[in-house]
Design a protein around this motif. Structure first.
Motif, short mmCIF file in Angstrom:
data_model
loop_
_atom_site.label_atom_id
_atom_site.label_comp_id
_atom_site.label_asym_id
_atom_site.label_seq_id
_atom_site.Cartn_x
_atom_site.Cartn_y
_atom_site.Cartn_z
N SER A 1 0.77 -0.99 0.03
CA SER A 1 0.04 -0.21 -0.47
C SER A 1 0.86 1.17 0.18
CB SER A 1 -1.22 0.35 1.53
OG SER A 1 -0.40 0.21 2.77
N GLN A 2 0.24 2.85 -0.54
CA GLN A 2 1.21 3.01 -0.88
C GLN A 2 1.20 4.45 0.76
OE1 GLN A 2 -0.17 5.57 -4.52
NE2 GLN A 2 -0.56 3.34 -5.57
N GLU A 3 0.55 4.01 1.49
CA GLU A 3 0.00 5.59 2.83
C GLU A 3 1.98 5.97 3.42
OE1 GLU A 3 -1.30 2.15 2.65
OE2 GLU A 3 -3.51 3.19 2.90
N ALA A 4 2.96 4.80 3.55
CA ALA A 4 4.30 4.98 3.77
C ALA A 4 4.47 5.89 3.21
CB ALA A 4 4.83 3.67 3.99
N PHE A 5 4.53 5.72 1.82
CA PHE A 5 5.37 6.63 0.62
C PHE A 5 5.11 8.05 0.29
CE2 PHE A 5 5.42 1.50 0.48
CZ PHE A 5 6.56 1.51 0.73
N GLN A 6 3.97 8.18 1.36
CA GLN A 6 3.13 9.00 0.19
C GLN A 6 3.54 10.14 1.31
OE1 GLN A 6 -0.93 8.12 0.45
NE2 GLN A 6 -0.78 8.19 -1.73
N VAL A 7 4.15 10.76 2.31
CA VAL A 7 5.24 11.53 3.05
C VAL A 7 5.91 11.98 3.00
CG1 VAL A 7 3.66 10.83 5.12
CG2 VAL A 7 5.54 9.81 4.35
N ASP A 8 6.85 11.70 1.64
CA ASP A 8 7.86 12.84 1.40
C ASP A 8 9.06 12.11 1.98
OD1 ASP A 8 6.30 13.86 -0.56
OD2 ASP A 8 5.07 15.07 0.46
N GLN A 9 8.56 11.08 2.70
CA GLN A 9 9.60 10.29 4.09
C GLN A 9 11.12 9.80 3.26
OE1 GLN A 9 10.64 11.87 7.04
NE2 GLN A 9 9.49 14.15 6.45
N PRO A 10 12.63 9.29 3.83
CA PRO A 10 12.79 8.25 3.43
C PRO A 10 12.55 7.51 4.70
CG PRO A 10 14.12 9.86 4.85
CD PRO A 10 13.38 10.32 4.12
N VAL A 11 12.74 5.33 3.73
CA VAL A 11 12.21 4.79 4.35
C VAL A 11 12.88 4.12 5.03
CG1 VAL A 11 9.80 4.64 3.73
CG2 VAL A 11 11.77 3.73 2.67
N GLN A 12 13.16 3.27 6.07
CA GLN A 12 14.17 2.19 5.99
C GLN A 12 13.46 0.68 5.74
OE1 GLN A 12 17.27 2.93 8.78
NE2 GLN A 12 17.69 1.59 6.48
N PRO A 13 13.94 0.17 5.12
CA PRO A 13 13.40 -1.37 4.90
C PRO A 13 13.54 -2.82 5.75
CG PRO A 13 14.15 -0.33 3.33
CD PRO A 13 14.62 0.15 4.23
N ILE A 14 13.08 -3.47 6.59
CA ILE A 14 13.62 -4.08 7.84
C ILE A 14 12.73 -5.54 7.05
CG2 ILE A 14 13.60 -5.10 9.83
CD1 ILE A 14 12.90 -2.48 10.78
#
Length: 412
Positions: free
Chosen positions: A178-191
């Protein structure tokens, strides 16, 4: 990538237990397992009360959690800590059990973002973070997440997302993110997380299991191992859509896990759970057909072992080759030792004296459908299906006996 509707069924376990020799030991273990449930529930309640009064980022809390989780039957290991970047306020992880966040808490403090569809009691128990001031609008929730991540001079625990939306077995593929975590203009850390139960082969989650059932099984078994790996931080690229960012992250996580990134969504799982529709019927018939083809050639191999290897190879030819070459260990079924050797079968076949010697059929790994190819000569075309099938069986058994040096018992 999956190519047909039946592949989605491979993402989930349908049965909690496999029918094998371990069931006997599980039966003997059951009284102890029930006692462990009662003791661990009491300890879990005390642990929850303690967590309510201690800040999430307290190092003592994490050490105590890790020690307590071992008593609860949760063993946690982590690697890739050097990749952890404090700039990343957003964590994304694959989802294999209801205990994922609980296990991760012992190595990395975080808040799980409450899903709009989540059970309120369950999210309260895990102390999930809620955004949007009780609004059901997605944009209000995203604004709350942006404010949390961009607050100046504030270093809160990161937010944890499970973008798949549902659990999978973690051994075949990832659901579409889903796209929620990728819609806030922030880098993400995959685990990425892997989970296993080595003693009784008890599935961690099922296609249609209730979260409370999964939790009780986790408290019942001796131990469940969770292995976390932190991947390198991922930044959104200029001009990249949230959907593309999510797909890129999904692909990187699938590569780290050694599985595929599918296009199936959480809604596809819900459709499969309902039991209706063509997907489930197609999956059941497809899986049964492949298992039946292998079983015809190798009747001594247990069905469960065939299913496990087919889930990995998706090819009848490769699975048969793996068993014949001895790369997969298994316990032959009891009636295998009573099968007569090929010569004995041939002597007892009606009209065997009138038959000509059959050419040995061969497996064709290039056959994408997993079928078996036989000689096309005019001499063989007049043979019945049963005769060709017997020839295939004789050839497979001969190869297997030569490879493993198995001596079959000849019936008296």
């Amino acid at each position: 990538m999956p190519s047909n509707s039946s592949d989605i069924a491979l993402l989930f376990h349908r049965y909690r237990l496999l029918i094998n020799w371990r069931l006997f030991f599980l039966f003997l273990y059951s009284p102890l397992g029930i006692l462990l449930i009662l003791l661990r529930l009491s300890l879990a309640f005390q642990l929850f009360l303690f967590s309510c009064f201690v800040p999430k980022q307290c190092p003592i809390k994490r050490r105590l959690f890790k020690l307590t989780y071992n008593v609860l039957g949760i063993s946690v290991s982590a690697k890739g800590k050097e990749n952890r970047d404090s700039k990343a306020k957003i964590l994304v992880s694959n989802h294999v059990s209801v205990m994922d966040h609980c296990a991760l808490e012992s190595v990395l403090a975080s808040y799980e973002v409450e899903n709009l569809d989540s059970n309120s009691t369950f999210t309260w128990f895990w102390r999930c973070k809620k955004f949007g001031n009780n609004s059901i609008k997605v944009e209000d929730i995203l604004d709350g997440i942006r404010e949390y991540c961009n607050r100046p001079g504030f270093f809160p625990p990161p937010l944890l997302f499970f973008p798949e939306g549902h659990t999978t077995n973690g051994s075949y593929g990832l659901l579409s993110f889903s796209q929620e975590a990728f819609q806030v203009d922030q880098p993400v850390q995959p685990i990425v997380v892997r989970a296993e139960r080595p003693f009784f082969s008890v599935a961690i989650s099922l296609l249609d299991s209730w979260w409370l059932t999964d939790l009780l099984w986790a408290l019942f078994v001796p131990i469940t191992f969770y292995h976390f790996e932190t991947l390198e931080i991922m930044y959104p690229v200029s001009g990249e859509t949230p959907q593309d960012f999510a797909k890129r992250t999904q692909t990187a996580m699938a590569k780290a896990l050694g599985i595929c990134a599918t296009d199936y969504t959480a809604k596809d799982k819900e459709t499969l759970q309902k039991g209706g529709g063509e997907n489930r019927t197609s999956s059941d018939s497809f899986d049964s057909e492949l298992v039946h083809q292998v079983k015809e050639v190798l009747p001594h191999v247990p069905t469960e072992a065939i299913q496990r290897d087919l889930a990995r190879t998706h090819s009848v030819d490769l699975t048969i080759s793996n068993f014949l070459e001895g790369t997969i260990e298994f316990i032959p079924e009891r009636n295998y030792s009573k099968l007569p050797p090929p010569e004995e079968e041939k002597n007892h076949t009606p009209h065997s004296s009138k038959r000509k010697k059959l050419p040995s059929p061969s497996l064709s790994p290039s056959n994408s459908g997993g079928g078996v190819s036989f000689s096309k000569s005019a001499q063989d075309r007049h043979l019945s299906f049963q005769e060709r099938k017997k020839a295939f069986l004789e050839d497979a058994r001969r190869k297997y006996i030569e490879k493993r040096s198995i001596q079959l018992e000849t019936p008296a």
